[in-house]
Design a protein around this motif. Structure first.
Motif, PDB file in Angstrom:
ATOM      1  N   ASP A 171       0.848  -1.205   0.000  1.00  0.00           N
ATOM      2  CA  ASP A 171       0.000   0.000   0.000  1.00  0.00           C
ATOM      3  C   ASP A 171       0.881   1.251   0.000  1.00  0.00           C
ATOM      4  N   HIS A 172       1.904   1.229   0.839  1.00  0.00           N
ATOM      5  CA  HIS A 172       2.838   2.356   0.952  1.00  0.00           C
ATOM      6  C   HIS A 172       3.508   2.654  -0.399  1.00  0.00           C
ATOM      7  N   MET A 173       3.904   1.608  -1.126  1.00  0.00           N
ATOM      8  CA  MET A 173       4.575   1.794  -2.423  1.00  0.00           C
ATOM      9  C   MET A 173       3.602   2.285  -3.501  1.00  0.00           C
TER      10      MET A 173
ATOM     11  N   ASP B  31      16.772  -1.494   2.854  1.00  0.00           N
ATOM     12  CA  ASP B  31      15.915  -2.019   1.786  1.00  0.00           C
ATOM     13  C   ASP B  31      14.595  -1.267   1.654  1.00  0.00           C
ATOM     14  N   HIS B  32      14.066  -0.754   2.769  1.00  0.00           N
ATOM     15  CA  HIS B  32      12.865   0.088   2.688  1.00  0.00           C
ATOM     16  C   HIS B  32      13.190   1.338   1.860  1.00  0.00           C
ATOM     17  N   HIS B  33      14.325   1.948   2.130  1.00  0.00           N
ATOM     18  CA  HIS B  33      14.736   3.139   1.377  1.00  0.00           C
ATOM     19  C   HIS B  33      15.011   2.811  -0.087  1.00  0.00           C
TER      20      HIS B  33
ATOM     21  N   THR C 234      13.768   0.426  -1.935  1.00  0.00           N
ATOM     22  CA  THR C 234      12.518   0.146  -2.649  1.00  0.00           C
ATOM     23  C   THR C 234      11.704   1.416  -2.857  1.00  0.00           C
ATOM     24  N   GLU C 235      11.603   2.219  -1.815  1.00  0.00           N
ATOM     25  CA  GLU C 235      10.788   3.437  -1.923  1.00  0.00           C
ATOM     26  C   GLU C 235      11.413   4.430  -2.914  1.00  0.00           C
ATOM     27  N   SER C 236      12.729   4.530  -2.928  1.00  0.00           N
ATOM     28  CA  SER C 236      13.361   5.429  -3.909  1.00  0.00           C
ATOM     29  C   SER C 236      13.131   4.898  -5.321  1.00  0.00           C
TER      30      SER C 236
END
Ligand SMILES: [Mn+2]
Length: 216
Positions: free
Chosen positions: A60-62, A182-184, A186-188
């Motif tokens: 959802d966030h992505m 990995d959160h960063h 993926t989000e970037s």
């Protein structure tokens, strides 16, 4: 009006997607989702309405980030077989979103067609290059190390970007150049994809399809 509403039902997932580019209102058929999507974490109303509920928080966030930085309004609701794992939900929502995008774009007349962007998130930097080519192809290199981010398997991130590209009929190259988190990473990657798409889908003064073939 570059808008679309689609439903995609299989034994594995039931998905509704409404998309609106150019700050157009979302299709009325999607209004019922306003009642259905009550989660707060990917739910905003303003110049863009973005309401995403796939049952996988990080996904959802992505999708929220993708819609926000592409300049879309988006409602995306999915209920799938998460009791098995995240695979069908991640893949099928990307297929449905790509199909809705393609439908909203119509014959791709009067768009810039190409777009690229670099987006950082703290220490991570990603690059995305988009061609609204009508030729489904993707090269995705994110270098994720964790098994999962929240409830989303890292192996599904390149797979769902590929699924979107295939379904939308676009050529997509996304690389995370560096980053530790990995959160960063993926989000970037999603943000760079969004900004590249925003450029590629921007309208020019032309009414012509930007191809030597005359069609995309
Ligand atoms: Mn984040």
């Amino acid at each position: 009006m570059r808008t679309a509403f689609i439903q995609r039902d299989t034994n594995e997932t039931k998905i509704c997607v409404a998309i609106a580019l150019d700050k157009a209102p979302l299709p009325k058929e999607s209004d019922f989702l306003d009642e259905v999507i009550t989660s707060k974490h990917a739910n905003q109303k303003g110049e863009q309405t973005i309401q995403v509920d796939t049952g996988i928080g990080f996904l959802d966030h992505m999708y929220h980030a993708l819609a926000k930085h592409s300049g879309w309004s988006l409602r995306l609701y999915s209920r799938g077989d998460l009791v098995i794992d995240d695979h069908h939900t991640a893949e099928d929502t990307a297929i449905a979103l790509g199909a809705a995008f393609k439908k909203a774009m119509g014959n791709f007349a009067g768009v810039k067609r190409f777009g690229h962007a670099y987006c950082p998130l703290d220490e991570a930097l990603s690059r995305a290059v988009v061609d609204l080519s009508g030729r489904p192809y993707s090269v995705i290199d994110l270098g994720l190390k964790r098994e999962k981010i929240g409830e989303l398997s890292c192996e599904m991130v390149p797979h769902l970007l590929n699924s979107f590209a295939t379904s939308a009929g676009i050529t997509l190259h996304v690389s995370c150049l560096y980053g530790n988190n990995d959160h960063h990473r993926t989000e970037s990657a999603f943000k760079s994809f969004a900004v590249a798409l925003r450029t590629a889908t921007a309208l020019t003064e032309s009414k012509e399809v930007p191809s030597t073939k005359g069609v995309l």
